[in-house]
Design an enzyme around this catalytic site. Structure first.
Site, mmCIF file in Angstrom:
data_model
loop_
_atom_site.group_PDB
_atom_site.id
_atom_site.type_symbol
_atom_site.label_atom_id
_atom_site.label_comp_id
_atom_site.label_asym_id
_atom_site.label_seq_id
_atom_site.Cartn_x
_atom_site.Cartn_y
_atom_site.Cartn_z
ATOM 1 N N ARG A 136 46.457 46.855 53.036
ATOM 2 C CA ARG A 136 45.851 45.751 53.772
ATOM 3 C C ARG A 136 46.412 44.416 53.303
ATOM 4 O O ARG A 136 46.975 44.303 52.210
ATOM 5 C CB ARG A 136 44.329 45.753 53.600
ATOM 6 N N ASP A 178 34.713 37.248 47.897
ATOM 7 C CA ASP A 178 34.105 38.566 48.068
ATOM 8 C C ASP A 178 33.023 38.796 47.023
ATOM 9 O O ASP A 178 32.036 39.482 47.280
ATOM 10 C CB ASP A 178 35.155 39.677 48.025
ATOM 11 N N ASP A 228 39.149 45.877 49.899
ATOM 12 C CA ASP A 228 40.330 46.725 50.013
ATOM 13 C C ASP A 228 40.007 48.081 50.630
ATOM 14 O O ASP A 228 40.684 48.544 51.556
ATOM 15 C CB ASP A 228 40.959 46.920 48.627
ATOM 16 N N TYR A 254 41.079 34.594 35.584
ATOM 17 C CA TYR A 254 40.278 35.174 36.671
ATOM 18 C C TYR A 254 38.803 35.220 36.272
ATOM 19 O O TYR A 254 37.921 34.805 37.036
ATOM 20 C CB TYR A 254 40.803 36.567 37.001
#
Length: 396
Positions: free
Chosen positions: A37, A46, A183, A233
């Site tokens: 994807r 998300d 995903d 992150y």
């Protein structure tokens, strides 16, 4: 390097069947495929109860299999032919070597925990044309392909949402990757000529028609991935949690820009910018889905540009190479067939996604590749794709 499909799906299938016959001496009984994807818009939200808008692309993981009358699954990956895996099916799966097969072990574990068992032993060969390290989620495609193969072997079909969540859990438990749902949902729910709008709070997926058939998607792999040894992150996720706590809200979906501006004096400048990205990106993604359905692709292009600037400046997850690739597309502009471009994925390297006119796609890819290589010295990998169907069984 410009990659062309040239019937790549059929080539992948043909090679897989031939290699299966060479290795096991018989034709496979089952054949399944699951796509990778790319996310058009909706990045780093998300895990903030946001919306994401991916599409399944014409790059797949395929698995060919035949029952073998034993209690073992013998797995051979054509990408790692020197690392075959054997999984005993009469005992609970455990993380083991080779590591590439762990997510498949996790999928087996998911079906076992749902009492879809016993699974008959089988021989399988796995092949893929998903670029590794490009941020296109080859791992999710492998998980979903494995789950689709288990369905075929058991003669069942589980609820698609449950299938996607089972695969997400497999990645959490057996690969140690705390991924969101995008995903696996994109690989399961993908639909030809449609984007998939995923509500990450309700965990529901809605197919959004790609109403303008004059456009396609260009994916450009920068072929760089910067290490996140400083916990970048994790820090960004923590900033969003701090901001939501200061706002006194249960969900980012309940936060307006007015709420954020009112709370700005209570936040440091960095936390405020992270929060501003979340609020504006949730809004951009919903607006992009509506614009796509109405064929207003120029509007989507501007939203993509705004998304990249927000990821670059407010969330700070872009990098020099991503910016060069995106700006190469922006410089071509609408007159040259580029409607929009942005970084896609977690950032710090990986790929960009560009919305472009089909008639101009080849020239756009050539120009982007030349500009990027001239400025970085790195040869990128670039290909065009349309939206394709999600995981499915194939005829032999």
């Amino acid at each position: 390097m410009i990659e062309h499909d040239d019937n790549s799906y059929e080539k992948l299938k043909k090679t897989l069947v031939e290699k299966f016959e060479d290795h096991f001496g018989t034709r496979p009984f089952f054949l399944v495929a699951a796509p990778a994807r790319v996310n058009l818009i909706g990045e780093h939200i998300d895990y903030c109860d946001g919306f994401v808008l991916p599409l399944a692309i014409n790059r797949h993981v395929m698995i060919a299999a035949t029952p073998n009358g034993s209690e073992r699954a013998n797995l051979l990956s054509l990408m790692l032919p020197n690392q075959p895996a054997t999984v005993m099916l009469d005992e609970p799966p455990k993380v083991s070597q080779p590591s590439w097969a762990n997510v498949i072990r996790g999928v087996f574990d998911g079906f076992r925990n749902k009492d879809f068992w016993p699974l008959p032993g089988f021989d399988a060969v796995i092949h893929s044309n998903v670029p590794l390290g490009a941020g296109l989620s080859s791992s999710a495609a492998l998980e979903v392909a494995a789950a689709t193969m288990v369905e075929s072997l058991l003669g069942i079909e589980i609820n698609p949402k449950n299938k996607a969540l089972l695969c997400q859990t497999a990645e959490h438990k057996f690969a140690g990757v705390p991924c969101g749902i995008m995903d696996q949902f994109a690989s399961v729910f993908g639909k030809k000529d449609h984007m998939i709008l995923i509500d990450c709070r309700s965990e529901e997926a809605q197919a959004i028609p790609f109403a303008d058939d004059s456009v396609e998607i260009i994916i450009a792999d920068t072929r760089v991935k910067h290490a996140l040894s400083d916990g970048s992150y994790a820090n960004r996720r923590k900033h969003t949690e701090i901001a939501l706590s200061i706002l006194g809200k249960d969900s980012w979906r309940d936060v307006t820009m007015e709420d954020l501006l009112s709370a700005e004096p209570n936040m440091n400048e960095q936390v405020f910018r992270r929060a501003r990205h979340v609020v504006t990106e949730i809004d951009r993604t919903q607006r992009a889905a509506m614009a796509l359905a109405r064929g207003k692709t120029e509007t989507v292009g501007q939203l993509m540009a705004d998304s990249h600037k927000s990821l670059r400046d407010d969330f700070e997850v872009s990098c020099k190479e991503l910016d060069i690739m995106v700006e190469a597309a922006w410089d071509i502009g609408e007159a040259g067939g580029v409607l929009g471009s942005r970084m896609t994925g977690g950032g710090f390297g990986g790929s960009t996604v560009t919305l472009a006119r089909k008639d101009n796609a080849e020239e756009i890819m050539q120009k982007m590749a030349a500009t990027y290589q001239a400025q970085t010295g790195i040869e990128p990998s670039i290909f065009a794709t349309t939206a394709v169907d999600g995981a499915h069984s194939l005829g032999l």
